[in-house]
Design an enzyme around this catalytic site. Structure first.
Site, short mmCIF file in Angstrom:
data_model
loop_
_atom_site.label_atom_id
_atom_site.label_comp_id
_atom_site.label_asym_id
_atom_site.label_seq_id
_atom_site.Cartn_x
_atom_site.Cartn_y
_atom_site.Cartn_z
N CYS A 142 -53.80 20.74 33.00
CA CYS A 142 -53.02 21.59 32.11
C CYS A 142 -52.91 20.98 30.70
CB CYS A 142 -51.64 21.88 32.72
SG CYS A 142 -50.81 23.28 31.92
N LYS A 163 -45.84 33.35 27.36
CA LYS A 163 -46.23 32.35 28.36
C LYS A 163 -47.25 32.93 29.34
CE LYS A 163 -44.15 29.07 31.63
NZ LYS A 163 -42.86 28.61 32.23
N HIS A 236 -52.81 24.67 37.51
CA HIS A 236 -52.04 23.76 38.35
C HIS A 236 -52.34 24.00 39.83
CE1 HIS A 236 -49.32 21.87 35.41
NE2 HIS A 236 -49.31 23.03 34.79
N GLU A 238 -52.25 21.91 42.02
CA GLU A 238 -51.36 21.07 42.82
C GLU A 238 -50.03 21.73 43.13
OE1 GLU A 238 -49.83 20.33 38.68
OE2 GLU A 238 -51.77 20.77 39.62
#
Length: 304
Positions: A142, A163, A236, A238
């Site tokens: 990121c 966003k 992301h 993860e």
């Protein structure tokens, strides 16, 4: 195979409850093998959450992994106790005196700040320069990916009008299969949560970079250098199932401008429990990185 961590790291109990084989330092010293040495530069505010997310995936391989958690010396953390950092983290200066098989640089909530104005920017640049000769493969996540692309190649980041938030479909970008995407479906999902982006044209202007995966909505998602020494992931993988939910309600409760994350809540209703659609992709990604880009490349006597 197990992941080696300190016996009292809070992530240990969470991972063991998920039947993940965690090996403490005491047991690891009795085994006559060399584990992979992986350093994690954790730039996220809530350190323990990111630790657990990454350790969960790094443990999902047949390879023993020895983890070093790294803290920035030029930054005072306000979300993690200093005693926690002193107990479980080593300062970056100590890391710079060693060699590692792999390095992970996490994201950070500083996207809308110019790189040079981030208080630990010079320290992070020193780490990225050191990694060129002292790490076999570096994974940047990121904001960490944007920072790496900017430092190594001068590729800028751009503010988004709102966003980028949700779960987005991606496809392979290369005709020839890359080992990093081995086992991936033709379409796969990656969580995104960021206020800035990078542009496709800026990346392809550098012949030493290859875009491996991209999304029509979010742009380049997984990029690498031709020599496999640095991987850049804009999202992301993860993240846990509930991470975006927690981010949404955190901002909502603070009356911050936030939209419902795309393709996440069933029926786009935040009252519904979200479903993970990226877990298998994440598992493959970290397994492939550790196996093909780290384990298969690093020599037995590389680490000191």
């Amino acid at each position: 195979m197990p992941i080696k961590i300190q016996s009292d790291l809070p992530a240990r109990k969470i991972l063991e409850s998920e039947n993940i084989f965690v090996m403490t330092e005491e047991r690891a010293v009795s085994q006559d093998i060399r584990p992979l040495k992986i350093a994690i530069v954790n730039l996220m505010p809530i350190k323990s959450t990111t630790e657990t997310q990454l350790l969960r995936h790094l443990s999902n391989t047949p390879i023993q992994v020895d983890i070093s958690l790294i803290r920035m010396e030029s930054h005072n953390s306000i979300h993690t106790l200093e005693s926690y950092l002193e107990r479980f983290y080593i300062p970056s200066s100590e890391m710079l005196a060693r060699k590692y098989d792999g390095l992970i640089i996490t994201g950070a909530p500083v996207e809308q700040i110019p790189f040079e104005q981030v208080d630990y920017w010079n320290e992070l640049c020193a780490i990225m320069d050191w990694a060129k000769k002292n790490v076999f493969s570096t994974l940047c996540i990121c904001w960490g990916a944007q920072a790496g692309l900017y430092h190594y190649f001068g590729i800028p980041k751009y503010d988004l009008p709102k966003k980028m938030f949700g779960i987005f479909k991606n496809t392979r970008s290369t005709k020839n299969p890359d080992l990093l995407l081995h086992g991936f479906d033709d379409e796969f999902f990656i969580p995104q949560s960021r206020h800035t982006t990078i542009h496709y044209d800026d990346i392809i202007s550098h012949p030493e970079l290859v875009i491996l995966a991209e999304s029509a909505e979010t742009g380049p998602a997984i990029i690498k250098t031709n020599d496999n020494s640095v991987i850049f992931m804009t999202g992301h993988l993860e993240y846990d199932t509930n991470t975006l939910r927690d981010e949404y309600w955190r901002d909502k409760n603070k009356n911050l401008p936030i939209e419902i994350p795309k393709n996440y809540f069933p029926d786009d209703d935040p009252k519904n429990a979200p479903l993970s659609t990226w877990r298998s992709t994440a598992s493959l990604f970290y397994r492939n990185w550790l196996n093909y880009y780290v384990y298969q490349e690093t020599p037995y006597n590389f680490v000191i």
